[in-house]
Each structure stands twice: as structure tokens, then as C-alpha cells.
Write a protein that holds these residues in place. Structure first.
Motif, PDB file in Angstrom:
ATOM      1  N   VAL A 184       0.856  -1.182   0.000  1.00 15.47           N
ATOM      2  CA  VAL A 184       0.000   0.000   0.000  1.00 15.47           C
ATOM      3  C   VAL A 184       0.893   1.232   0.000  1.00 15.47           C
ATOM      4  O   VAL A 184       1.747   1.381   0.878  1.00 15.47           O
ATOM      5  N   ILE A 185       0.703   2.086  -0.995  1.00 18.97           N
ATOM      6  CA  ILE A 185       1.459   3.332  -1.087  1.00 18.97           C
ATOM      7  C   ILE A 185       0.527   4.485  -0.745  1.00 18.97           C
ATOM      8  O   ILE A 185      -0.515   4.666  -1.376  1.00 18.97           O
ATOM      9  N   TYR A 186       0.891   5.269   0.268  1.00 17.04           N
ATOM     10  CA  TYR A 186       0.121   6.446   0.646  1.00 17.04           C
ATOM     11  C   TYR A 186       0.650   7.638  -0.155  1.00 17.04           C
ATOM     12  O   TYR A 186       1.867   7.830  -0.260  1.00 17.04           O
ATOM     13  N   PHE A 187      -0.268   8.453  -0.700  1.00 13.88           N
ATOM     14  CA  PHE A 187       0.152   9.495  -1.627  1.00 13.88           C
ATOM     15  C   PHE A 187      -0.795  10.680  -1.552  1.00 13.88           C
ATOM     16  O   PHE A 187      -1.854  10.616  -0.926  1.00 13.88           O
ATOM     17  N   ASP A 188      -0.394  11.762  -2.189  1.00 20.40           N
ATOM     18  CA  ASP A 188      -1.221  12.956  -2.302  1.00 20.40           C
ATOM     19  C   ASP A 188      -2.197  12.747  -3.451  1.00 20.40           C
ATOM     20  O   ASP A 188      -1.826  12.883  -4.621  1.00 20.40           O
ATOM     21  N   SER A 189      -3.438  12.431  -3.113  1.00 19.63           N
ATOM     22  CA  SER A 189      -4.396  12.048  -4.152  1.00 19.63           C
ATOM     23  C   SER A 189      -5.004  13.240  -4.879  1.00 19.63           C
ATOM     24  O   SER A 189      -5.746  13.052  -5.841  1.00 19.63           O
ATOM     25  N   VAL A 190      -4.722  14.456  -4.437  1.00 23.14           N
ATOM     26  CA  VAL A 190      -5.308  15.609  -5.104  1.00 23.14           C
ATOM     27  C   VAL A 190      -4.361  16.207  -6.141  1.00 23.14           C
ATOM     28  O   VAL A 190      -4.726  17.160  -6.831  1.00 23.14           O
ATOM     29  N   ASP A 210     -15.020   8.956  -0.639  1.00 22.98           N
ATOM     30  CA  ASP A 210     -13.816   8.230  -0.244  1.00 22.98           C
ATOM     31  C   ASP A 210     -13.211   7.562  -1.468  1.00 22.98           C
ATOM     32  O   ASP A 210     -13.937   7.057  -2.334  1.00 22.98           O
ATOM     33  N   PHE A 211     -11.867   7.496  -1.513  1.00 19.66           N
ATOM     34  CA  PHE A 211     -11.192   7.176  -2.767  1.00 19.66           C
ATOM     35  C   PHE A 211     -10.028   6.227  -2.539  1.00 19.66           C
ATOM     36  O   PHE A 211      -9.233   6.402  -1.614  1.00 19.66           O
ATOM     37  N   LEU A 212      -9.968   5.206  -3.380  1.00 26.49           N
ATOM     38  CA  LEU A 212      -8.801   4.339  -3.489  1.00 26.49           C
ATOM     39  C   LEU A 212      -8.453   4.198  -4.960  1.00 26.49           C
ATOM     40  O   LEU A 212      -9.332   4.237  -5.825  1.00 26.49           O
ATOM     41  N   THR A 213      -7.175   4.000  -5.229  1.00 32.17           N
ATOM     42  CA  THR A 213      -6.744   3.693  -6.581  1.00 32.17           C
ATOM     43  C   THR A 213      -5.624   2.667  -6.479  1.00 32.17           C
ATOM     44  O   THR A 213      -5.465   2.015  -5.445  1.00 32.17           O
ATOM     45  N   GLY A 214      -4.858   2.485  -7.525  1.00 28.99           N
ATOM     46  CA  GLY A 214      -3.768   1.526  -7.455  1.00 28.99           C
ATOM     47  C   GLY A 214      -3.110   1.364  -8.804  1.00 28.99           C
ATOM     48  O   GLY A 214      -3.649   1.766  -9.842  1.00 28.99           O
ATOM     49  N   PRO A 256       1.675  -9.547   6.413  1.00 27.57           N
ATOM     50  CA  PRO A 256       1.321  -8.175   6.767  1.00 27.57           C
ATOM     51  C   PRO A 256       1.177  -7.280   5.550  1.00 27.57           C
ATOM     52  O   PRO A 256       1.606  -7.628   4.445  1.00 27.57           O
ATOM     53  N   ILE A 257       0.557  -6.130   5.747  1.00 27.58           N
ATOM     54  CA  ILE A 257       0.491  -5.102   4.714  1.00 27.58           C
ATOM     55  C   ILE A 257       1.760  -4.261   4.806  1.00 27.58           C
ATOM     56  O   ILE A 257       2.112  -3.767   5.876  1.00 27.58           O
ATOM     57  N   ARG A 258       2.465  -4.121   3.701  1.00 28.13           N
ATOM     58  CA  ARG A 258       3.660  -3.272   3.674  1.00 28.13           C
ATOM     59  C   ARG A 258       3.217  -1.861   3.298  1.00 28.13           C
ATOM     60  O   ARG A 258       2.693  -1.622   2.212  1.00 28.13           O
ATOM     61  N   ARG A 259       3.426  -0.907   4.211  1.00 30.70           N
ATOM     62  CA  ARG A 259       2.960   0.463   4.031  1.00 30.70           C
ATOM     63  C   ARG A 259       4.113   1.339   3.557  1.00 30.70           C
ATOM     64  O   ARG A 259       5.177   1.376   4.176  1.00 30.70           O
ATOM     65  N   LEU A 260       3.865   2.055   2.454  1.00 35.72           N
ATOM     66  CA  LEU A 260       4.926   2.762   1.747  1.00 35.72           C
ATOM     67  C   LEU A 260       4.508   4.189   1.426  1.00 35.72           C
ATOM     68  O   LEU A 260       3.323   4.535   1.473  1.00 35.72           O
TER      69      LEU A 260
END
Length: 339
Positions: A184-190, A210-214, A256-260
Motif C-alpha cells: 500500500v502506497i500512501y500518496f497525495d491524491s489531489v 472516499d477514494f482508493l486507486t492503485g 502483513p500489509i507493507r505500508r509505503l
């Protein structure tokens, strides 16, 4: 008359109970078809009370994991088990999808750099306007499935917005848990990497969605692991939101979920000249700070010493360029750092 009313029409009744397969009709009057339109497939499953989930793929026409995953979901839905509404547009940018190109062959525009669009604009602008004014206002949650397209290949990963607002962050984290992706990559979605805010994530947020992408693959092919991740993830979110029965949720994934994160500019490598690129890293590899991303060879002088391009920061290799031929400014790949 509403001056902002879309010019795209549809045979779908969004308020009707049941499962509907229909088309969005994008006006397209050309020499060979004076009264023509481009049909964009859409499916809606509605039953009972519950949230509306908008599922989109094919925003870029050379990305295939999303269209396959969403088309299969639509075929498999038992609408009597739905609580709420699912709107599925597997190939949102249908002109680009038919052509197999990132941008539309009609107007050369990248759909995910033209929101909110224009009702009286080009074909791509009209699609963006329809999403902004007709689809997002109906939605509570949007999952927009992507891949690297022709020019990039990704280690499959979910992308999730990073919010400072505790309520928004908590809702997104619950969706991330339900999607259950390994990366999972956390990012600036705007904003896009280039800084532009004309992206679908920005207008989802403006509509309170609410928004998810990938990024689930790339190379203008189908990544088997990425497709599986997208399919199980979408079904997991639909079960979490109560739109599909809980027993339809996939079994928990092992591990586990790898958070990036990937907001450090040093995680990216860009070509500074024309040439052909020889990568020196593989997807999933842990790369040290200052490591060589690859070599750019001179097209005209094969005897010249290749020029090395470096990553400034350390991270896990998530993306690599598909095409060896490069021009100055092309992204050669990027890393993501563990949170």
C-alpha cells in the motif's frame, strides 16, 4: 435549461432497482457518421438501502487489469444480494481503450489530467465532466483501477490518500484493511506527480467521496498477480461497506500489509538526455541511497561511455520503464520508502 448539464446521454436509470447493462453515449459527429456517438459500457446493480460505490477502469486506454476485474465483477453480481448500488464503468476512456493508447486518439488528452472537464469540450473533456457532475455526486466511495500503461511496469500496489483529517484518514484506513493488498502506497491524491490537481482523486474529495486507486501492472499487458489483487480488493471493500454480503469477502491474505510512501523526489529517476536505457534494478528489490538506477546509452555513438542515472534516496523498487528508448524528462522508474 441547466447550462452545466452534460451532453452525454445514457439508457441507464440510476435509481432503478435491478441489474442494468447499458451505454453512455458520447456525442461524436464526424465525416463517416454525421449523427454518431461513441458508446461507453456501464453497468449498475441496485437493490435495497446502502452506499453507492463507483468502480472505474480504463481511464488510460492501455491499462487492462481494471477492465478485466470490473467486467468480471459485473457478470458475477447477484443483484438480489446487493444492499446499495454499484456503478461499474470498466473502460471509462473508451476511445483510448479501443486504440490501446494512454491518451485519447481523438483529442490527444490524458483523461486523468483534465478534470473537472467541460460539458462543451472535446471528447475527453466531456467524459471528465460527466464523471464530475453525474457519477461522483451519486457516489460514496470510488475505486479507480490503474496500471503503468505501455511505458511503465509496476509491482502491483494499492494507492491510498494520505489525509491529515482524522475522520477521512480513519475511513480510508478501513478501506485499505478491507482491500487487503500486500503493498500500500500512501500518496497525495489531489495532485499528480507533476503537481497538477486536474485528477479524479481531487474531484472525488471535492464531492466528499472516499477514494482508493492503485497500480496493478503495466507494460500494456495483464499482470496476473495485479489482476488477482484488484479483484479480491474490490470485493473486499464491497463486503466491508455492506454492499455485498459478508460471506463474499475474500479470505484474509497471509502476511502483513507493507505500508509505503513515494513523495520524496529522491525516489524517482528521470532521463536527462536522449538514448536507450539499461535498468540496473528489478521490481521489488531494495535499493540503497545513491544506487545506480540504470545507464543511458548513446544512440548515435555506441562507443561512448553510457551515462549513469542514480536514485538519491533508498527504497523498494515499485516501477520501471518498459521502453528502452528515452527522451530527456522520461521517468525511468521510482522507489517507495517504508513508513
Amino acid at each position: 435549461m441547466n447550462s452545466d448539464r452534460t451532453m452525454i446521454s445514457t439508457d441507464i436509470d440510476f435509481d432503478r432497482k435491478g441489474l442494468q447493462f447499458g451505454k453512455l453515449r458520447l456525442p461524436h459527429s464526424v465525416h463517416r457518421s454525421a449523427y454518431g456517438h461513441i458508446p461507453i459500457p456501464i453497468a449498475v446493480a441496485a437493490n435495497g438501502a446502502g452506499p453507492t460505490v463507483l468502480l472505474t477502469g480504463g481511464v488510460h486506454g492501455d491499462e487492462y487489469e481494471g477492465p478485466i476485474a470490473l467486467s468480471r465483477l459485473a457478470r458475477d453480481i447477484d443483484v438480489e444480494r446487493v444492499c446499495g448500488r454499484i456503478i461499474i464503468v470498466p473502460t471509462l476512456n473508451q476511445p483510448a481503450f479501443v486504440a490501446g493508447t494512454r491518451v485519447s486518439p481523438i483529442d490527444g488528452i490524458n483523461l486523468n489530467r483534465t478534470f473537472p472537464g467541460r460539458r462543451d469540450g472535446t471528447a475527453t473533456e466531456m467524459i471528465a465532466h460527466y464523471v464530475t457532475t453525474e457519477l461522483l455526486p451519486r457516489a460514496d466511495c470510488l475505486i479507480d483501477l490503474h496500471a503503468g500503461g505501455s511505458s511503465l511496469q509496476y509491482l502491483p500496489a494499492l494507492l491510498a490518500p494520505r489525509w491529515s483529517d482524522p475522520g477521512k484518514a480513519a475511513r480510508v484506513e478501513a478501506l485499505v484493511t478491507a482491500f487487503d493488498a500486500g503493498n500500500v502506497i500512501y500518496f497525495d491524491s489531489v495532485r499528480a506527480l507533476s503537481g497538477e490537481d486536474r485528477v479524479i482523486g481531487n474531484y472525488a474529495d471535492r464531492n466528499g467521496v472516499d477514494f482508493l486507486t492503485g497500480e496493478f501492472g503495466g507494460g500494456s499487458s495483464v499482470n496476473i498477480d495485479g489482476l488477482a489483487m484488484a479483484e479480491r480488493g474490490v470485493r473486499g471493500v464491497l463486503a466491508h461497506l455492506g454492499v455485498l454480503p459478508a460471506e463474499k469477502a475474500p479470505a484474509p491474505r497471509k502476511g502483513p500489509i507493507r505500508r509505503l510512501a513515494m513523495d520524496d523526489p529522491g525516489l524517482y529517476a528521470f532521463a536527462d538526455r536522449r538514448g536507450f536505457f539499461e535498468p540496473k534494478f528489478a521490481l521489488g528489490q531494495t535499493v540503497a541511497a545513491g544506487a545506480v538506477a540504470g545507464l543511458i546509452h548513446d544512440i548515435d555513438d555506441p562507443w561512448a561511455t553510457p551515462v549513469a542515472v542514480h536514485f538519491r534516496s533508498a527504497g523498494i523498487a515499485m516501477c520501471v520503464r518498459t521502453f528502452s528508448l528515452v527522451e530527456a524528462g522520461d521517468c525511468l522508474g521510482h522507489l517507495a520508502s517504508e513508513i
